[in-house]
Design a protein around this motif. Sequence first.
Motif, short mmCIF file in Angstrom:
data_model
loop_
_atom_site.label_atom_id
_atom_site.label_comp_id
_atom_site.label_asym_id
_atom_site.label_seq_id
_atom_site.Cartn_x
_atom_site.Cartn_y
_atom_site.Cartn_z
N MET A 1 71.82 2.62 11.97
CA MET A 1 70.49 2.75 11.41
C MET A 1 70.47 2.03 10.05
O MET A 1 71.39 2.17 9.25
CB MET A 1 70.15 4.23 11.24
CG MET A 1 68.83 4.45 10.58
SD MET A 1 68.31 6.18 10.49
CE MET A 1 69.69 6.98 9.80
N ALA A 2 69.42 1.30 9.79
CA ALA A 2 69.28 0.59 8.52
C ALA A 2 68.96 1.57 7.41
O ALA A 2 68.26 2.56 7.61
CB ALA A 2 68.17 -0.45 8.63
N LEU A 12 64.66 11.13 7.43
CA LEU A 12 65.19 12.20 8.27
C LEU A 12 65.90 11.50 9.43
O LEU A 12 65.29 10.72 10.16
CB LEU A 12 64.06 13.09 8.80
CG LEU A 12 64.45 14.15 9.81
CD1 LEU A 12 65.40 15.17 9.19
CD2 LEU A 12 63.22 14.85 10.35
N VAL A 13 67.21 11.74 9.56
CA VAL A 13 68.00 11.08 10.61
C VAL A 13 67.71 11.79 11.92
O VAL A 13 68.07 12.95 12.10
CB VAL A 13 69.50 11.12 10.27
CG1 VAL A 13 70.32 10.48 11.39
CG2 VAL A 13 69.76 10.42 8.94
N GLN A 17 70.42 5.67 15.52
CA GLN A 17 69.64 4.44 15.39
C GLN A 17 68.24 4.65 14.82
O GLN A 17 67.55 3.69 14.52
CB GLN A 17 69.47 3.75 16.76
CG GLN A 17 70.74 3.19 17.35
CD GLN A 17 71.60 4.24 18.03
OE1 GLN A 17 71.08 5.20 18.59
NE2 GLN A 17 72.90 4.07 17.98
N LEU A 18 67.81 5.89 14.69
CA LEU A 18 66.42 6.16 14.30
C LEU A 18 66.33 7.10 13.10
O LEU A 18 66.89 8.20 13.12
CB LEU A 18 65.66 6.78 15.49
CG LEU A 18 64.19 7.14 15.27
CD1 LEU A 18 63.38 5.88 14.97
CD2 LEU A 18 63.64 7.86 16.47
N ARG A 67 69.67 16.19 8.80
CA ARG A 67 70.45 15.18 8.09
C ARG A 67 69.47 14.21 7.43
O ARG A 67 68.52 13.73 8.06
CB ARG A 67 71.37 14.42 9.04
CG ARG A 67 72.44 15.31 9.65
CD ARG A 67 73.40 14.55 10.53
NE ARG A 67 72.69 13.82 11.57
CZ ARG A 67 73.13 12.70 12.12
NH1 ARG A 67 74.26 12.16 11.74
NH2 ARG A 67 72.45 12.11 13.07
N LEU A 68 69.70 13.94 6.15
CA LEU A 68 68.84 13.04 5.39
C LEU A 68 69.65 11.85 4.91
O LEU A 68 70.82 11.97 4.58
CB LEU A 68 68.24 13.76 4.17
CG LEU A 68 67.44 15.03 4.46
CD1 LEU A 68 67.04 15.69 3.15
CD2 LEU A 68 66.22 14.72 5.30
#
Length: 123
Positions: A1-2, A12-13, A17-18, A67-68
Amino acid sequence: MAEPEFSGIVLLVRTEQLGEPLEKQKASTGSKASVGLALFGVSKAKGMNLVDRAKSPVRTEAGENVRLLVKADQNTRDPIEIIHVFLLESDPDKNRRLITTGTVNFNKTTAADIDFIPFTASK
């Protein structure tokens, strides 16, 4: 994820990938007062910080591990300096709020302590 493009942006994970950007709003201030005992120097007043809308558009499931991902201006910054997690009271169909001052007695006010929610952080 970028990672986020700008410093201070919080994602917010959702998956590896998102990431979904958290709502970013400025709080306004407001107050409510009752004058029942104001003649005797005692009144009930509440100072508060208000955030528009009763619910955030970014929602998680109850019990979900949150997860942040945060981009800081420097890698040496402690995440606890950047992220503050606390509960807001919700008024259905109106706004969310945090009480910051309480009872007024003879020109003295009581400040409410903010109950921050503990969390762990790492680089």
